[in-house]
Design a protein around this motif. Structure first.
Motif, PDB file in Angstrom:
ATOM      1  N   MET A   2       0.722  -1.204   0.046  1.00 33.44           N
ATOM      2  CA  MET A   2      -0.002   0.097   0.057  1.00 33.44           C
ATOM      3  C   MET A   2       0.860   1.328  -0.198  1.00 33.44           C
ATOM      4  SD  MET A   2      -2.952   1.144   2.611  1.00 33.44           S
ATOM      5  CE  MET A   2      -4.067  -0.372   2.204  1.00 33.44           C
ATOM      6  N   GLU A   3       0.686   2.144  -0.751  1.00 40.96           N
ATOM      7  CA  GLU A   3       1.294   3.294  -0.981  1.00 40.96           C
ATOM      8  C   GLU A   3       0.974   4.244   0.559  1.00 40.96           C
ATOM      9  OE1 GLU A   3       3.060   5.010  -3.182  1.00 40.96           O
ATOM     10  OE2 GLU A   3       2.915   3.224  -4.504  1.00 40.96           O
ATOM     11  N   PRO A   4       2.341   4.787   0.998  1.00 42.04           N
ATOM     12  CA  PRO A   4       2.477   5.601   2.223  1.00 42.04           C
ATOM     13  C   PRO A   4       1.272   6.687   1.725  1.00 42.04           C
ATOM     14  CG  PRO A   4       4.556   5.052   1.624  1.00 42.04           C
ATOM     15  CD  PRO A   4       3.618   4.725   0.441  1.00 42.04           C
ATOM     16  N   ARG A   5       0.520   6.898   2.862  1.00 46.39           N
ATOM     17  CA  ARG A   5      -0.381   8.301   2.661  1.00 46.39           C
ATOM     18  C   ARG A   5      -0.753   8.926   4.015  1.00 46.39           C
ATOM     19  NH1 ARG A   5      -5.872   6.357   3.691  1.00 46.39           N
ATOM     20  NH2 ARG A   5      -6.030   4.209   4.023  1.00 46.39           N
ATOM     21  N   ASN A   6      -0.979  10.126   4.027  1.00 45.69           N
ATOM     22  CA  ASN A   6      -1.303  10.881   5.346  1.00 45.69           C
ATOM     23  C   ASN A   6      -2.689  10.915   5.563  1.00 45.69           C
ATOM     24  OD1 ASN A   6      -1.256  12.913   7.287  1.00 45.69           O
ATOM     25  ND2 ASN A   6      -0.188  14.252   6.245  1.00 45.69           N
ATOM     26  N   ASN A   7      -3.012  10.130   6.995  1.00 46.56           N
ATOM     27  CA  ASN A   7      -4.201  10.027   7.359  1.00 46.56           C
ATOM     28  C   ASN A   7      -4.532  10.723   8.660  1.00 46.56           C
ATOM     29  OD1 ASN A   7      -4.971   8.009   5.518  1.00 46.56           O
ATOM     30  ND2 ASN A   7      -3.957   6.253   6.747  1.00 46.56           N
ATOM     31  N   THR A   8      -3.608  11.833   8.946  1.00 51.95           N
ATOM     32  CA  THR A   8      -3.550  12.668  10.365  1.00 51.95           C
ATOM     33  C   THR A   8      -5.178  13.227  10.380  1.00 51.95           C
ATOM     34  OG1 THR A   8      -2.668  14.414   8.923  1.00 51.95           O
ATOM     35  CG2 THR A   8      -1.242  12.943  10.107  1.00 51.95           C
TER      36      THR A   8
ATOM     37  N   MET B   2       7.504  19.351  15.037  1.00 48.79           N
ATOM     38  CA  MET B   2       8.145  18.308  14.381  1.00 48.79           C
ATOM     39  C   MET B   2       7.421  17.058  14.001  1.00 48.79           C
ATOM     40  SD  MET B   2      10.965  20.082  13.497  1.00 48.79           S
ATOM     41  CE  MET B   2      12.029  18.603  12.823  1.00 48.79           C
ATOM     42  N   VAL B   3       6.654  16.701  15.041  1.00 48.29           N
ATOM     43  CA  VAL B   3       5.909  15.471  14.772  1.00 48.29           C
ATOM     44  C   VAL B   3       4.635  15.703  13.838  1.00 48.29           C
ATOM     45  CG1 VAL B   3       4.281  13.934  15.888  1.00 48.29           C
ATOM     46  CG2 VAL B   3       6.509  14.366  16.965  1.00 48.29           C
ATOM     47  N   LEU B   4       4.010  16.796  13.679  1.00 50.10           N
ATOM     48  CA  LEU B   4       3.047  17.493  13.300  1.00 50.10           C
ATOM     49  C   LEU B   4       3.461  17.407  11.626  1.00 50.10           C
ATOM     50  CD1 LEU B   4       1.530  20.083  15.157  1.00 50.10           C
ATOM     51  CD2 LEU B   4       0.391  17.992  14.880  1.00 50.10           C
ATOM     52  N   ARG B   5       4.565  17.324  11.277  1.00 56.06           N
ATOM     53  CA  ARG B   5       4.776  17.660   9.963  1.00 56.06           C
ATOM     54  C   ARG B   5       5.155  16.434   9.212  1.00 56.06           C
ATOM     55  NH1 ARG B   5      10.395  16.450   9.323  1.00 56.06           N
ATOM     56  NH2 ARG B   5      10.501  17.379   7.320  1.00 56.06           N
ATOM     57  N   LEU B   6       4.912  15.357   9.940  1.00 58.68           N
ATOM     58  CA  LEU B   6       5.115  13.842   9.665  1.00 58.68           C
ATOM     59  C   LEU B   6       3.783  13.184   9.123  1.00 58.68           C
ATOM     60  CD1 LEU B   6       7.405  12.461  12.528  1.00 58.68           C
ATOM     61  CD2 LEU B   6       7.910  13.248  10.472  1.00 58.68           C
ATOM     62  N   SER B   7       3.826  12.270   8.027  1.00 57.64           N
ATOM     63  CA  SER B   7       2.686  11.500   7.571  1.00 57.64           C
ATOM     64  C   SER B   7       2.771  10.139   8.155  1.00 57.64           C
ATOM     65  CB  SER B   7       2.921  11.420   5.951  1.00 57.64           C
ATOM     66  OG  SER B   7       2.705  12.739   5.672  1.00 57.64           O
ATOM     67  N   PHE B   8       1.694   9.594   8.337  1.00 60.13           N
ATOM     68  CA  PHE B   8       1.694   8.171   9.001  1.00 60.13           C
ATOM     69  C   PHE B   8       0.889   7.292   8.131  1.00 60.13           C
ATOM     70  CE2 PHE B   8       3.408   9.051  12.934  1.00 60.13           C
ATOM     71  CZ  PHE B   8       2.918  10.450  13.194  1.00 60.13           C
ATOM     72  N   CYS B   9       1.597   5.904   8.248  1.00 62.15           N
ATOM     73  CA  CYS B   9       1.067   4.844   7.341  1.00 62.15           C
ATOM     74  C   CYS B   9      -0.118   4.129   7.951  1.00 62.15           C
ATOM     75  CB  CYS B   9       2.117   3.960   6.771  1.00 62.15           C
ATOM     76  SG  CYS B   9       3.265   4.945   6.014  1.00 62.15           S
ATOM     77  N   THR B  10      -0.162   2.642   7.826  1.00 62.62           N
ATOM     78  CA  THR B  10      -1.395   2.097   7.963  1.00 62.62           C
ATOM     79  C   THR B  10      -1.054   1.443   9.589  1.00 62.62           C
ATOM     80  OG1 THR B  10      -0.549   0.208   6.766  1.00 62.62           O
ATOM     81  CG2 THR B  10      -2.311   1.444   6.035  1.00 62.62           C
ATOM     82  N   ASP B  11       0.321   1.159   9.862  1.00 63.36           N
ATOM     83  CA  ASP B  11       0.592   0.572  10.989  1.00 63.36           C
ATOM     84  C   ASP B  11       0.606   1.591  12.254  1.00 63.36           C
ATOM     85  OD1 ASP B  11       1.611  -0.972  13.142  1.00 63.36           O
ATOM     86  OD2 ASP B  11       3.719  -1.200  12.383  1.00 63.36           O
ATOM     87  N   LEU B  12      -0.393   1.806  13.083  1.00 64.42           N
ATOM     88  CA  LEU B  12      -0.441   2.561  13.979  1.00 64.42           C
ATOM     89  C   LEU B  12      -0.502   2.095  15.446  1.00 64.42           C
ATOM     90  CD1 LEU B  12      -3.128   4.604  12.131  1.00 64.42           C
ATOM     91  CD2 LEU B  12      -0.866   5.139  12.065  1.00 64.42           C
ATOM     92  N   GLU B  13       0.134   1.144  15.565  1.00 63.32           N
ATOM     93  CA  GLU B  13       0.164   0.466  17.031  1.00 63.32           C
ATOM     94  C   GLU B  13       1.639   0.891  17.743  1.00 63.32           C
ATOM     95  OE1 GLU B  13      -0.087  -3.922  16.302  1.00 63.32           O
ATOM     96  OE2 GLU B  13      -2.260  -3.822  16.287  1.00 63.32           O
ATOM     97  N   ILE B  14       1.264   1.430  18.762  1.00 66.95           N
ATOM     98  CA  ILE B  14       2.303   1.812  19.658  1.00 66.95           C
ATOM     99  C   ILE B  14       2.714   0.907  20.887  1.00 66.95           C
ATOM    100  CG2 ILE B  14       3.008   3.879  21.109  1.00 66.95           C
ATOM    101  CD1 ILE B  14       1.453   5.720  19.723  1.00 66.95           C
TER     102      ILE B  14
ATOM    103  N   PHE C 296      14.815  12.289   9.107  1.00 68.98           N
ATOM    104  CA  PHE C 296      16.315  12.695   9.370  1.00 68.98           C
ATOM    105  C   PHE C 296      16.334  14.125  10.096  1.00 68.98           C
ATOM    106  CE2 PHE C 296      19.855  15.429   8.226  1.00 68.98           C
ATOM    107  CZ  PHE C 296      21.017  14.567   8.717  1.00 68.98           C
ATOM    108  N   LEU C 297      15.394  14.930   9.869  1.00 69.40           N
ATOM    109  CA  LEU C 297      15.244  16.385  10.529  1.00 69.40           C
ATOM    110  C   LEU C 297      14.921  16.327  11.890  1.00 69.40           C
ATOM    111  CD1 LEU C 297      15.781  19.600  10.488  1.00 69.40           C
ATOM    112  CD2 LEU C 297      13.770  19.577   9.249  1.00 69.40           C
ATOM    113  N   ASN C 298      13.858  15.118  11.984  1.00 73.50           N
ATOM    114  CA  ASN C 298      13.242  15.281  13.528  1.00 73.50           C
ATOM    115  C   ASN C 298      14.287  14.446  14.213  1.00 73.50           C
ATOM    116  OD1 ASN C 298      10.580  15.048  11.334  1.00 73.50           O
ATOM    117  ND2 ASN C 298       9.955  15.257  13.507  1.00 73.50           N
ATOM    118  N   ASP C 299      15.180  13.472  13.774  1.00 70.48           N
ATOM    119  CA  ASP C 299      16.010  12.748  14.702  1.00 70.48           C
ATOM    120  C   ASP C 299      16.971  13.742  15.130  1.00 70.48           C
ATOM    121  OD1 ASP C 299      14.786  10.293  14.448  1.00 70.48           O
ATOM    122  OD2 ASP C 299      15.890   9.476  12.547  1.00 70.48           O
TER     123      ASP C 299
END
Length: 309
Positions: free
Chosen positions: A1-7, A162-174, A193-196
């Motif tokens: 599946m293509e990475p997509r921003n589901n925020t 910095m986290v708000l600028r990230l996109s998340f995929c389907t694996d959302l388990e912490i 890279f920038l976040n790290d």
């Protein structure tokens, strides 16, 4: 599946410590007990310091702030976990996750900075006793606490942005019981890279500098104590910072244990279990350390509770 921003519809899932339903009541009861002990214990410390005029000194002013921060610290993580256990839901919304992470960063940094400020207070009291009241005046004490708050809030805001600028995929388990910065960042599909760079630079700057300040203060304190001529004077000087030294050791050793355990085992579950030490156990033990090892606090607490001395 293509990475997509589901925020815009995003929910994370906090896996906690165990998937075994039989263990959930035990975990819930254990953490509820620790949470109540932490809140009541630190609240008693605050009320004791406010009610007793003998404790209206810089050392206890900083201690009351530390107790307040510890109440807020534990309240950012444990209540949500307890609610999830009771409702049998592991989800946390995107907004709630970022908010929890933001406040967690504020209060963990405040703990760090306040311990450094308290070490400086003990350094002035023992190494420069004749100038103590002049140096540690109300204006400086208020300024130091204000700086701690400002730096902590700005750091937490930076990391959250910095986290708000990230996109998340389907694996959302912490695999944790709260939204920890590093765990959330690992779920992203974006370039981190920038976040790290920001995360580790801030970690080094905001963790190493206060720790260096604490170590420097205590190196001077030890030198001053060794130079004292009487055993009674040495004991009295050391007893004034014994409680603080115990809290500092507990905070840093448990925090270090979290990172060492995760590095050795490479297990997120082990890291989550180890993190309980500095996120829950340490704030719970602080009131006991200060009340049991400090005669002034112990006496004031007995007077507050109406216990005969």
């Amino acid at each position: 599946m293509e990475p997509r921003n589901n925020t815009h519809i995003l929910e994370f899932f906090l896996l906690g410590f165990s998937q075994d339903p039989n263990l959930q009541p035990v975990i819930c009861g254990l953490f509820l007990s620790m949470y109540l002990i932490t809140v009541v214990g630190n609240l008693l410390i605050i009320l004791t310091i406010i009610s007793d005029a003998n404790l209206h000194t810089p050392m206890y002013f900083f201690l009351s702030n530390l107790s307040f921060v510890d109440i807020c610290f534990v309240s950012t993580t444990v209540p949500k976990m307890l609610v999830n256990i009771q409702t049998k839901r592991k989800s946390i919304s995107y907004a709630d996750c970022i908010t929890q992470m933001y406040f967690f960063l504020i209060f963990v940094e405040l703990d760090n900075f306040l311990l450094a400020v308290m070490a400086y207070d003990r350094y002035v009291a023992i190494c420069h006793p004749l100038h103590y009241t002049g140096i540690m005046n109300r204006r400086l004490c208020g300024f130091l606490v204000l700086v701690c708050w400002i730096v902590s809030v700005l750091h937490a805001l930076l990391q959250s942005m910095m986290v708000l600028r990230l996109s998340f995929c389907t694996d959302l388990e912490i695999p944790h019981f709260f939204c920890e910065l590093n765990q959330v960042a690992q779920l992203t599909c974006s370039d981190t890279f920038l976040n790290d760079v920001v995360m580790y630079f801030a970690l080094v700057l905001l963790a190493i500098v206060p720790l260096f300040g604490i170590l420097y203060s205590y190196s001077k304190i030890v030198s001053s104590i060794r130079a004292m001529s009487t055993v009674q004077g040495k004991y009295k000087a050391f007893s004034t910072c014994a409680s603080h030294l115990s809290v500092v050791s507990l905070f840093y050793f448990t925090g270090l244990g979290v990172y060492l355990s995760s590095a050795v085992s490479h297990s997120s579950q082990a890291s989550a279990t180890a993190s309980v030490m500095y996120t829950v156990v340490t704030p719970m033990l602080n009131p006991f350390i200060y009340s049991l090892r400090n005669k002034d606090v112990k006496g004031a607490l007995k007077r507050l509770l109406g216990v005969k001395l």
